[in-house]
Design an enzyme around this catalytic site. Sequence first.
Site, short mmCIF file in Angstrom:
data_model
loop_
_atom_site.label_atom_id
_atom_site.label_comp_id
_atom_site.label_asym_id
_atom_site.label_seq_id
_atom_site.Cartn_x
_atom_site.Cartn_y
_atom_site.Cartn_z
N ARG A 102 -5.31 7.75 -3.12
CA ARG A 102 -5.15 6.29 -3.06
C ARG A 102 -3.66 6.00 -3.15
NH1 ARG A 102 -8.31 1.48 -6.14
NH2 ARG A 102 -9.69 1.99 -4.43
N HIS A 129 -9.64 1.05 3.95
CA HIS A 129 -10.47 1.45 2.80
C HIS A 129 -11.79 2.00 3.38
CE1 HIS A 129 -11.63 1.88 -1.21
NE2 HIS A 129 -11.68 0.64 -1.63
N GLN A 132 -14.99 2.59 1.12
CA GLN A 132 -15.63 1.34 0.74
C GLN A 132 -16.51 0.80 1.87
OE1 GLN A 132 -15.34 -0.62 -2.34
NE2 GLN A 132 -17.14 -1.44 -1.33
N ASP A 220 -12.64 -10.68 0.05
CA ASP A 220 -11.85 -9.79 -0.80
C ASP A 220 -10.72 -10.62 -1.40
OD1 ASP A 220 -10.80 -7.51 -2.03
OD2 ASP A 220 -9.82 -6.75 -0.22
N CYS A 259 -15.94 -5.91 -2.29
CA CYS A 259 -15.63 -4.54 -2.72
C CYS A 259 -15.32 -4.46 -4.21
CB CYS A 259 -14.50 -3.95 -1.90
SG CYS A 259 -12.91 -4.77 -2.15
N ARG A 287 -20.98 3.38 -3.35
CA ARG A 287 -19.76 4.16 -3.23
C ARG A 287 -20.06 5.61 -3.61
NH1 ARG A 287 -14.77 1.77 -3.72
NH2 ARG A 287 -14.01 3.83 -3.14
N1 NVA Z 1 -7.78 -5.29 -0.92
C1 NVA Z 1 -7.87 -4.79 -2.27
C2 NVA Z 1 -9.03 -3.87 -2.39
C3 NVA Z 1 -9.23 -3.30 -3.77
C4 NVA Z 1 -10.38 -2.34 -3.84
C5 NVA Z 1 -6.57 -4.09 -2.64
O1 NVA Z 1 -6.04 -3.36 -1.79
O2 NVA Z 1 -6.11 -4.27 -3.75
N1 CP Z 2 -13.56 -1.30 -4.57
C1 CP Z 2 -12.70 -0.41 -5.11
O1 CP Z 2 -12.12 0.43 -4.43
O2 CP Z 2 -12.60 -0.51 -6.46
P1 CP Z 2 -11.51 0.19 -7.37
O3 CP Z 2 -10.17 -0.42 -7.02
O4 CP Z 2 -11.94 -0.12 -8.78
O5 CP Z 2 -11.51 1.66 -7.10
#
Ligand code: NVA
Ligand code: CP
Length: 300
Positions: A102, A129, A132, A220, A259, A287
């Site tokens: 990540r 993502h 997800q 989101d 998500c 997930r």
């Molecule tokens: N769009 C959000 C998704 C988190 C799972 C982010 O990138 O923070």
């Molecule tokens: N939806 C998602 O990826 O959650 P986290 O940021 O908690 O991993």
Amino acid sequence: MKHLLKLMDLSGQEIKQILDLADQLKYNQKHGIAHESLKGKTLAMIFEKNSTRTRVSFETGIYQLGGQPIFLSGSESQIGRGEPIQDTARVLSRYCHGIMIRTFAQETVDQLAEWSTIPVINGLTDFAHPCQVLADLMTIREKFSKLSGLKICYIGDGNNMANSIIIGGLKCGMSVTVACPEGYEPHPKAMEYALRSGGDFTLTMDIRKAAEGADVVFTDVWASMGMEKEVQARQRAFKSFCVDAEIMKLTNGAMVQHCLPAHRGEEITEEVFEAHASEIFEEAENRLHAQKAIMEILMK
Ligand code: NVA
Ligand code: CP
């Protein structure tokens, strides 16, 4: 399939293969059928951004498959001190059987894959993502017993989720509409894919138009991780991009997917969130199953 870097790299058939295996693994787990297909294997998990779901679902998933996770935070590993990603890739390839990462730039994930001799899984970048959205597609298919022909709409920022929903949705034969404020459109590569695919895609600034007749409503956060300095400007720009009860009335009795984490009172009202909590938390659960399928396909 060698890596999972972004959904654009997968065929519709490969997405179906992941979802079918995920359904089977979910069934096995619910019925107490052990499935240790990755016994003795390790997954390195690099996190340069926060996580709850991704970390816990990957860790639990690899344990359930008989393997072991190794958590590496960016700041506590040598990555945070600037060790080049190509060296990290070659080192982890000597110890582990897969890498989940990540991070911020999609290029970091692509480079990691280029230098690794083991599979790399994208656990979220600024661009995509994929894990997800595979879980989301699984959740939608569980409810409707199909994906093709469904109308999905995404209301909010043209971010990693929007990009992956556009690509994943179109690859599965869904009609995809994205509603976002001007200046916050999805990534040009996602837009280009949408136009090139010949699929049913609409981009609009009108959230009411996007919601009309939708079977699934996605939203989101207005400011993703890494955009902390833009929070106030985004709160102004996205003020009217909220999934509320009025918007839901325009849909075809749609299910809601988020998500998580969710900001109640911003992209979604408390009322809509709680009315659709069972769908949203099923999505979070999925997930685990979707990622077990991804790991099994890539690492077995
Ligand atoms: N769009 C959000 C998704 C988190 C799972 C982010 O990138 O923070
Ligand atoms: N939806 C998602 O990826 O959650 P986290 O940021 O908690 O991993």
